[in-house]
Design an enzyme around this catalytic site. Structure first.
Site, short mmCIF file in Angstrom:
data_model
loop_
_atom_site.label_atom_id
_atom_site.label_comp_id
_atom_site.label_asym_id
_atom_site.label_seq_id
_atom_site.Cartn_x
_atom_site.Cartn_y
_atom_site.Cartn_z
N ALA A 24 -1.42 -39.78 -20.25
CA ALA A 24 -0.95 -40.24 -21.56
C ALA A 24 -0.21 -39.14 -22.33
O ALA A 24 -0.18 -39.14 -23.55
CB ALA A 24 -2.15 -40.71 -22.39
N ALA A 25 0.38 -38.22 -21.60
CA ALA A 25 1.00 -37.07 -22.26
C ALA A 25 2.49 -37.26 -22.54
O ALA A 25 3.08 -36.52 -23.31
CB ALA A 25 0.79 -35.81 -21.43
N ARG A 30 12.28 -43.46 -23.57
CA ARG A 30 13.02 -44.73 -23.56
C ARG A 30 12.65 -45.65 -24.72
O ARG A 30 13.34 -46.62 -24.99
CB ARG A 30 12.80 -45.44 -22.21
CG ARG A 30 13.52 -44.75 -21.07
CD ARG A 30 12.98 -45.18 -19.71
NE ARG A 30 11.78 -44.45 -19.33
CZ ARG A 30 11.18 -44.57 -18.15
NH1 ARG A 30 11.64 -45.41 -17.24
NH2 ARG A 30 10.09 -43.87 -17.86
N GLU A 175 11.04 -43.29 -5.75
CA GLU A 175 11.30 -43.62 -7.15
C GLU A 175 12.64 -44.35 -7.28
O GLU A 175 13.54 -44.17 -6.47
CB GLU A 175 11.29 -42.34 -8.00
CG GLU A 175 9.91 -41.70 -8.14
CD GLU A 175 8.87 -42.64 -8.74
OE1 GLU A 175 9.10 -43.19 -9.82
OE2 GLU A 175 7.82 -42.82 -8.10
C1 UD1 Z 1 5.51 -43.83 -12.65
C2 UD1 Z 1 5.51 -43.64 -11.14
C3 UD1 Z 1 6.18 -44.84 -10.48
C4 UD1 Z 1 5.43 -46.11 -10.87
C5 UD1 Z 1 5.33 -46.22 -12.40
C6 UD1 Z 1 4.38 -47.36 -12.73
C7 UD1 Z 1 5.70 -41.21 -10.79
C8 UD1 Z 1 6.62 -40.11 -10.40
N1 UD1 Z 1 6.27 -42.44 -10.81
O1 UD1 Z 1 6.85 -43.88 -13.08
O2 UD1 Z 1 6.15 -44.70 -9.06
O3 UD1 Z 1 6.09 -47.23 -10.35
O4 UD1 Z 1 4.79 -45.02 -12.97
O5 UD1 Z 1 4.32 -47.63 -14.11
O6 UD1 Z 1 4.55 -40.99 -11.04
N2 UD1 Z 1 2.78 -38.61 -18.03
C9 UD1 Z 1 2.01 -37.52 -18.33
N3 UD1 Z 1 2.51 -36.28 -18.14
C10 UD1 Z 1 3.75 -36.06 -17.64
C11 UD1 Z 1 4.54 -37.18 -17.32
C12 UD1 Z 1 4.03 -38.45 -17.51
O7 UD1 Z 1 0.87 -37.65 -18.79
O8 UD1 Z 1 4.12 -34.89 -17.50
C13 UD1 Z 1 2.24 -39.96 -18.26
C14 UD1 Z 1 3.11 -40.82 -19.17
O9 UD1 Z 1 2.74 -40.64 -20.52
C15 UD1 Z 1 2.81 -42.22 -18.67
C16 UD1 Z 1 2.46 -42.02 -17.20
O10 UD1 Z 1 2.19 -40.64 -17.04
O11 UD1 Z 1 1.72 -42.77 -19.36
C17 UD1 Z 1 3.62 -42.43 -16.28
O12 UD1 Z 1 4.76 -41.65 -16.59
P1 UD1 Z 1 6.21 -42.27 -16.71
O13 UD1 Z 1 7.16 -41.20 -17.04
O14 UD1 Z 1 6.20 -43.47 -17.56
O15 UD1 Z 1 6.43 -42.67 -15.19
P2 UD1 Z 1 7.33 -43.85 -14.63
O16 UD1 Z 1 8.75 -43.43 -14.65
O17 UD1 Z 1 7.01 -45.12 -15.28
CA CA Z 2 5.94 -45.71 -17.12
#
Ligand code: UD1
Ligand code: CA
Length: 483
Positions: A24-25, A30, A175
């Protein structure tokens, strides 16, 4: 017929321990918002609160860790009451990096369930299903997958094919941005929900790199690392792909909000509440409603509102954090906030119950009546065009049309006490602090500035003057002037 005998094939083994890590970080670029993504709301509740609510049905709050970063204080504050722990990922270098950051908290558990703070409709049963499948198949990693109508934007899952047949094993995850040619047609998506055995996870996570479109540590890349190390990486399809939809844009936020409210209305209807045109009603996730209550179109029930049985909530009413007893009628266009309405009471049309209102059993509050921090006793009535603020009103009181409690002297709010059985004539003003004794009468249009003893009549208005023939004399005089 012989009684069925129970087959107690349970073998007692020390149960494996599970932690839940909720990612959740992220900033949620978007969404184009200054508010952290996971605090955006659907069904009247932050995205992260939905995920936590599902997680606490599977493991205790002490085993749940939210990984927070962007605006972390706001996120912690909003979720503090849940009793979960928070881990700070001060730089958001990707989903893989988030899980690396949480190593100290997680590696003491046998297994780690990873959930996404932006995948809010996930159900506890589904998390439990991933857990059970993972344990039963002795996998190092199990990922929940789905086949939504539109897979665009998600990472795609490619399974290992053996003799032309798809297996449970994951070959790789690609991805969206890295999809090439035929891969673009792949429908199976990664939900971002996983179970890991903690040992292999943390043995290999250090090998993740950032050689990708976003220059981030992708958690999804751990699948190939584990597989190469001879570990089992499995995919489990969700029964309902709607449950794993993620929110990355405001459009998706609105879609999931609608889906959640639709689901909530469905649950309430199955439990015995009638909701006409449910698609026009906004009912928050935590609202409770008793059986045989009817909710008319275009009603909003917000927050922790609880409504009893056999009520009718008519159109265009908005009820926030209220407690409504059985058999209550709320007529159209009422706004109720942080108030109590007791059984058999009738409210509206167009009443405004502001915080701290307590409307007694069988009491009536009618057209254009506003109440605030006011108790209206059993059977009392304030039916028309009235303001009752900071008032203690007993039982069987009749408050006439246009009555106003003058509760504010410019500095302090003062209390009006109206004892049982009082009759307040129309268009009266009661200048607080003031007490009207039991059974007293207030003559219409009085401005009451002193306490009125029980059973007295108080009149505080100009005496009527009648001048016989005055109007006719005036008309005659006026006509004479015209000539
Ligand atoms: C991610 C998955 C993708 C999947 C999708 C499902 C990866 C690389 N990709 O993509 O395969 O289909 O979720 O919804 O994992 N977050 C952190 N720290 C970070 C980055 C992200 O806590 O450094 C958290 C975000 O807040 C979010 C979650 O991780 O709640 C997913 O991150 P997000 O950037 O939304 O990934 P997607 O592009 O949706
Ligand atoms: Ca996501």
């Amino acid at each position: 017929m012989p009684k069925p005998t129970s087959t107690s094939a349970k073998t007692k083994k020390k149960p494996a321990t599970f932690a839940v890590a909720i990612l959740a970080a992220g900033k949620g670029t978007r969404l184009k918002s200054s508010r952290p993504k996971v605090l955006h709301e659907i069904g009247g509740k932050p995205l992260l609160a939905h995920v936590v609510a599902a997680a606490v049905e599977v493991v205790p709050p002490s085993s749940i860790f939210a990984i927070v970063g962007h605006e972390s204080e706001r996120v912690c504050e909003a979720l503090r009451s849940t009793g979960i722990s928070f881990i700070l990922q001060s730089e958001q270098l990707g989903t893989g990096h988030a899980v690396m950051t949480a190593r100290a908290a997680l590696q003491g558990f046998d297994n780690v369930l990873v959930l996404s703070g932006d995948v809010p409709l996930i159900k506890a049963e589904t998390i439990a299903r991933v857990r059970d499948f993972h344990v039963a198949s002795h996998a190092a990693m199990t990922m929940l997958t789905a086949e939504p109508d539109d897979p665009t934007g998600y990472g795609r899952v490619f399974r290992k094919i053996v003799r032309g047949k798809e297996t449970d094993e994951v070959d790789r995850i690609v991805e969206q941005k890295a999809l090439r040619g035929k891969e673009l047609q792949q429908r199976e998506i990664n939900s971002g929900i996983y179970a890991f055995a903690a040992k292999p996870l943390y043995a290999h996570i250090g090998k993740l790199g950032t050689d990708n479109a976003h220059r981030e540590y992708y958690l999804t890349d751990i699948a190939v690392l584990l597989r190469k190390a001879g570990e089992k990486v499995l995919a489990l399809r969700a029964d309902d792909s709607n449950e794993v939809l993620g929110i990355n844009t405001r459009m998706e936020l609105a879609q999931l909000d609608a889906q959640l409210r639709n689901q909530k209305a469905g649950e309430l209807m199955l439990a015995g509440t009638t909701i006409f045109r449910p698609e026009t009603c906004d009912i928050d996730a935590d609202v409770e409603i008793g059986t045989d209550t009817v909710i008319e179109p275009f009603v909003q029930l917000i927050g922790k509102t609880r409504i009893g049985a056999d009520c009718r909530i008519r159109s265009y009413s908005i009820i926030t954090n209220c407690e409504i007893g059985n058999n209550v009628l709320i007529r159209p266009g009422c706004i109720l906030e942080d108030s109590v309405v007791r059984k058999g009471a009738q409210i509206g049309p167009y009443s405004h119950l502001r915080p701290g209102s307590d409307i007694g059993e069988g009491a009536h509050v009618g057209n254009f009546v506003e109440t605030k921090k006011t108790r209206l006793g059993k059977g009392s009535k304030a039916n028309h065009l009235t303001y009752l603020g900071d008032a203690e009103i007993g039982e069987g009181v009749n408050v006439g049309a246009g009555t106003i409690t003058c509760n504010y002297d410019g500095v302090n709010k003062n209390v009006t006490v109206i004892e049982d059985g009082v009759f307040v004539g129309s268009d009266s003003t009661l200048v607080a602090p003031i007490r009207i004794g039991r059974g007293a009468y207030i003559g219409a249009s009085s401005c009451i500035t002193e306490d009125v003893p029980a059973d007295a009549l108080a009149l505080a208005r100009g005496r009527q003057v009648v001048k016989a023939g005055w109007a006719e004399q005036r008309r005659t005089k006026a006509r004479a002037q015209v000539k």
